[in-house]
Design a protein around this motif. Structure first.
Motif, mmCIF file in Angstrom:
data_model
loop_
_atom_site.group_PDB
_atom_site.id
_atom_site.type_symbol
_atom_site.label_atom_id
_atom_site.label_comp_id
_atom_site.label_asym_id
_atom_site.label_seq_id
_atom_site.Cartn_x
_atom_site.Cartn_y
_atom_site.Cartn_z
ATOM 1 N N ALA A 76 0.885 -1.079 -0.048
ATOM 2 C CA ALA A 76 -0.012 -0.047 -0.138
ATOM 3 C C ALA A 76 0.925 1.213 -0.076
ATOM 4 O O ALA A 76 0.623 2.209 -0.842
ATOM 5 N N ARG A 77 1.905 1.226 0.833
ATOM 6 C CA ARG A 77 2.815 2.269 0.822
ATOM 7 C C ARG A 77 3.424 2.329 -0.557
ATOM 8 O O ARG A 77 3.545 3.551 -0.968
ATOM 9 N N GLY A 78 3.804 1.534 -1.210
ATOM 10 C CA GLY A 78 4.726 1.802 -2.779
ATOM 11 C C GLY A 78 3.618 2.222 -3.553
ATOM 12 O O GLY A 78 3.852 3.056 -4.571
ATOM 13 N N ARG A 79 2.371 2.033 -3.658
ATOM 14 C CA ARG A 79 1.282 2.330 -4.501
ATOM 15 C C ARG A 79 0.955 3.734 -4.293
ATOM 16 O O ARG A 79 1.040 4.571 -5.337
ATOM 17 N N VAL A 80 0.817 4.114 -2.893
ATOM 18 C CA VAL A 80 0.876 5.909 -2.615
ATOM 19 C C VAL A 80 1.985 6.198 -3.181
ATOM 20 O O VAL A 80 1.982 7.632 -3.980
ATOM 21 N N LEU A 81 3.101 5.911 -3.017
ATOM 22 C CA LEU A 81 4.355 6.721 -3.415
ATOM 23 C C LEU A 81 4.612 6.678 -4.702
ATOM 24 O O LEU A 81 4.574 7.821 -5.275
ATOM 25 N N ASN A 82 4.425 5.621 -5.452
ATOM 26 C CA ASN A 82 4.412 5.641 -7.042
ATOM 27 C C ASN A 82 3.425 6.520 -7.697
ATOM 28 O O ASN A 82 3.653 7.228 -8.649
ATOM 29 N N SER A 83 2.103 6.479 -6.906
ATOM 30 C CA SER A 83 1.270 7.275 -7.693
ATOM 31 C C SER A 83 1.450 8.902 -7.625
ATOM 32 O O SER A 83 1.391 9.441 -8.595
ATOM 33 N N ALA A 84 2.003 9.174 -6.337
ATOM 34 C CA ALA A 84 2.513 10.540 -6.060
ATOM 35 C C ALA A 84 3.370 11.035 -6.991
ATOM 36 O O ALA A 84 3.180 11.979 -7.696
ATOM 37 N N ARG A 85 4.418 10.131 -7.188
ATOM 38 C CA ARG A 85 5.697 10.680 -8.020
ATOM 39 C C ARG A 85 5.620 10.467 -9.420
ATOM 40 O O ARG A 85 5.729 11.210 -10.119
ATOM 41 N N ALA A 86 4.510 9.548 -9.951
ATOM 42 C CA ALA A 86 3.846 9.668 -11.351
ATOM 43 C C ALA A 86 3.172 10.583 -11.756
ATOM 44 O O ALA A 86 3.141 11.104 -12.992
ATOM 45 N N ALA A 87 2.456 11.460 -10.744
ATOM 46 C CA ALA A 87 1.621 12.711 -10.948
ATOM 47 C C ALA A 87 2.573 13.739 -11.013
ATOM 48 O O ALA A 87 2.048 14.959 -10.772
ATOM 49 N N GLY A 88 3.796 13.816 -10.251
ATOM 50 C CA GLY A 88 4.519 14.976 -9.668
ATOM 51 C C GLY A 88 4.294 15.592 -8.410
ATOM 52 O O GLY A 88 4.507 16.718 -8.516
ATOM 53 N N VAL A 89 3.645 15.116 -7.743
ATOM 54 C CA VAL A 89 3.480 15.491 -6.523
ATOM 55 C C VAL A 89 4.220 14.968 -5.344
ATOM 56 O O VAL A 89 4.825 13.838 -5.454
ATOM 57 N N GLU A 90 3.959 15.512 -3.896
ATOM 58 C CA GLU A 90 4.599 14.998 -3.000
ATOM 59 C C GLU A 90 4.097 13.646 -2.381
ATOM 60 O O GLU A 90 2.860 13.384 -2.619
ATOM 61 N N ALA A 91 4.757 13.129 -1.452
ATOM 62 C CA ALA A 91 4.184 11.726 -0.776
ATOM 63 C C ALA A 91 4.661 11.874 0.702
ATOM 64 O O ALA A 91 5.668 11.924 0.813
#
Length: 288
Positions: A171-186
């Motif tokens: 779950a952490r990895g999905r949140v982190l990757n989603s944020a970075r793919a969109a160019g936002v912070e996590a």
């Protein structure tokens, strides 16, 4: 690693705890937040909205941003919170949107605050199985969304998992990757054992190495360790200075620094790091 002063740390203060407002502002957190959600009983939500306005009137540290965590937008209290914010004399820098499960949550907040709080930014808390599934779409929900926050406790309860790093790694990895793919912070979830500073240090280091920008604090005593974990050390700053100097000397063409080939991405990342964490002091600036 990616470092930023925008959200290394966030400290939450219950809206009803007015006596703690000033300390929150001066705590050293990058984001000082007043909470209208979990810490406020249902019968006192309206009172909490009235009291919370004073949180944004008080002076803050120059580097701190102010925030408010509203109630979930799937219920009436979240909508009432947004309406209340439009009438505040001083607007929050950030609205934390809990239980985000689709881009619609961000769109509702953006629409409600468009006229009266045009500069207010959003952080979305992803803390349910549906939120995890929709994390990529939530992260890309608009320019006012500056980051995702992983909510470990609610997610672990929802799926029946242990509240451990290993159990929640997917779950952490999905949140982190989603944020970075969109160019936002996590931002990573809190470490709830307030007295276990060694455990906090370990988990903050794991979150940093994972790629998170920062971590939520549940007590002011956690802030120094969190800020340290998500800040570059002197060795990293010194290397950034060498990379920037090499880039200036070579016209930002590919070159070698400390035996490593570096190019434009390295120059730009090093320049950003220096601007945020190693700005020139007045004595470093020469008069013409």
């Amino acid at each position: 690693m990616k470092f930023t002063r925008y959200c290394r740390s966030l400290l939450s203060t219950p809206a009803m705890a007015v006596e703690r407002y000033t300390k929150s502002h001066q705590s050293g957190a990058d984001i000082a937040m007043v909470d209208l959600e979990d810490s406020v009983p249902p019968a006192r939500k309206e009172e909490a909205r009235r009291l919370a306005e004073e949180f944004f009137v008080l002076p803050s540290s120059k580097l701190a941003r102010t925030a408010v965590r509203i109630n979930t937008l799937s219920g009436p209290d979240g909508l009432r919170d947004l309406i209340a914010l439009t009438h505040y004399r001083t607007k929050p820098d950030i609205v934390l949107i809990p239980m985000a499960e689709s881009p619609r949550d961000i769109e509702i907040a953006a629409g409600a605050l468009a006229s009266d709080c045009p500069e207010t930014e959003f952080l979305a808390v992803v803390e349910t199985p549906l939120g995890i599934e929709h994390a990529p779409a939530i992260a890309a929900a608009g320019h006012r969304l500056r980051g995702l926050v992983f909510g470990s406790a609610d997610y672990a309860f929802a799926v029946g998992a242990r509240l451990s790093w290993e159990a929640l790694a997917h779950a952490r990895g999905r949140v982190l990757n989603s944020a970075r793919a969109a160019g936002v912070e996590a931002m990573d979830a809190p470490f709830f054992e307030v007295s276990d500073l060694a455990g906090l240090r370990r988990e903050a280091a794991l979150a940093r190495d994972f790629g998170f920008s920062g971590k939520i604090a549940v007590h002011p005593r956690q802030l120094p360790l969190i800020n340290e974990a998500f800040s570059p050390d002197e060795a990293l700053l010194e290397r950034a200075r060498r990379v920037v100097a090499a880039g200036l000397e070579n016209g930002r063409s590919v070159t070698v620094v400390d035996g490593v080939m570096v190019g434009m991405p390295f120059f730009e990342a090093s320049q950003r790091l220096i601007e945020q964490f190693d700005p020139p002091t007045p004595t470093d600036i020469k008069e013409n």
